[in-house]
Design an enzyme around this catalytic site. Sequence first.
Site: not given
Ligand code: AGP
Length: 621
Positions: A2, A27, A102, A502, A616
């Site tokens: 937080c 954050r 927090n 990656e 992400k």
């Molecule tokens: C890992 O560095 C990647 N960002 C990717 O493999 C990630 O772990 C995967 O997409 C799973 O995401 P999640 O943990 O949000 O389910």
Amino acid sequence: MCGIVGYVGSRNSSDVLVEGLRRLEYRGYDSCGIASVKAKGGLYLKRVSGRIEALKGLVEADPPKDPGAGIGHTRWATHGVPSEDNAHPHTDCAGELVLVHNGIIENYLELREKLAGSGHAFKSETDTEAAVHLLERNVKELSARSSSGMLEPVFFEAFRRTLAELKGSFAIAAVWDKCPGVVMTARMHSPLVLGLGEGENFVASDVSAFLKFTRRAVFLNDGDIAAVRAGGAEFFDFAGRKARRDSVNIQWDSTMAEKGGYRHFMLKEIHEQAASVENTLRGRLLPLKEDTLAREINLDPAVLRSVKTVQFIACGTAYHAGLVGKYALENFQVPAHADLASEYSDRSKLAGPDTLAVAISQSGETADTIHAVREAKAAGARVLAVTNTVGSTLTREADWVLYTHCGPEIGVASTKAFVGQLAAIYVLAAHFAAARKAVFDSDARAFAAELLKVPRLIEDALAMEKEIEALAKRYADREHFLFIARHINYPIALEGALKIKEISYVHAEGYAAGEMKHGPIAIIDKGMPVLAVATSSRALKLMAGNMQEAGARGAEVVAIVDKESRGQVRASRYIEVPQAPEILSPLVNVIPLQLFSYYSALARGCDIDKPRNLAKSVTVR
Ligand code: AGP
């Protein structure tokens, strides 16, 4: 994590607080709010389950009259879903005290039961609200005894006594409408910093919230209390003894401040991993009691005793955590599988009421994982989610949710969430062992005791950073990498390969070292970097042989070793990490591989926090 802000001075505190929260947006948060005390008494409070823009709209529509000292908060939910009622700041029953926090208050359930039993009315599901009612009780008791009529000493002592009853991690700020010129703050295991201005002072979770107003900062230490007024701040320890704290001048610009001075969020998050593990273990192992998970997440030990098979289901890095979990549970003789969620389909036919599907997902929104969970549920399995995101879709699909307490992970490449997932899975393994105590009771306690030492080992492993940076630079021109390991560290070889792929866009493979002879050894060319996880283990002799086979064919073997294993293996270079029990070594061995991938990407000029083609959270199948 937080975000906390506080302000005392002549400006309109609401404007300063909203601006400060905006600077903390990076954050990550799901709700926010501000409160201030009115010079003539009374509280001003605005909260929203949503963005700061919406909060700003509420303030503009109903601005405060003569606002005094104020506090604000952006919430990353840990206890209780994102909602206005759960948003901070939280008030006492009388609407005179208000507080933001927090961290994690481990003993909030006991406090809540005791306070509710003495008539306090709770309005939220949060751990934080227990603190403000505790403060209210202490203010009431001390006010009744105070004959001086001086209320600030009452406020300070009541605040101090409240801290003494809290267990866990907290950065706290509170104001009381009877003392409109002071913000009481304290720090224990969650960051808090003061900004010192001219005739005005600031409180924040990090300096980015007040850099616009002042660069003079005082970083509080664990166990510090600060009484912050417009004219200055006074410092005390939790026993109430006066203390001295020096200020520093912040050189960072606001962008660097958001990253805590690190170049990238990924590096900052790599360095937050000891805290991620510590916060995820907090309150769950000491002592290792059968009913701990029952009290926290309603997971009854009888369920752990009745489970015949555990099926870990996840994607990417989270899958690697599940693979470690498989080895860890098997160590305690719990049958376990780990499946890539996208490959789960036929496995669900083996699931049934005595199957526990453990779905791991940082975001809790990964489409493949959610789909596989629904297949497991349709087959009759019960589902435990391990996730970092309160209120995510996965939490609504699961029967139980074991949260990792890592705070939002900004970098696309998962690091602190991964070690948080491992910590949560190890907690689960410990409770499986304790619940099936006919065989493993003593082992479970020894295991839990070792697990609690890991945050320190992670910090020590990070000390190798400079050596790893040099190594990454040495191999910055290589296009092919191999990562090898055995048994519970095999998933760490996979994770090391994924990390460098990656964010550096080079070809890398993680392999079970014992598999090398069955084909992969053919790809080894002269000078090919082979990173070998070779810390102390029952298979170290075999691992040494695999490393020699690679070296004999021209590979440059980089060995991740500990003090004991270093003399037992031969390599071109060594990275020494602290020794951990083999079953827990993935938590330490992954650190050098994360740093290696980070510095490889840095050397190649890649976009580390936002690698090409990646999101992400992958919310499509
Ligand atoms: C890992 O560095 C990647 N960002 C990717 O493999 C990630 O772990 C995967 O997409 C799973 O995401 P999640 O943990 O949000 O389910």
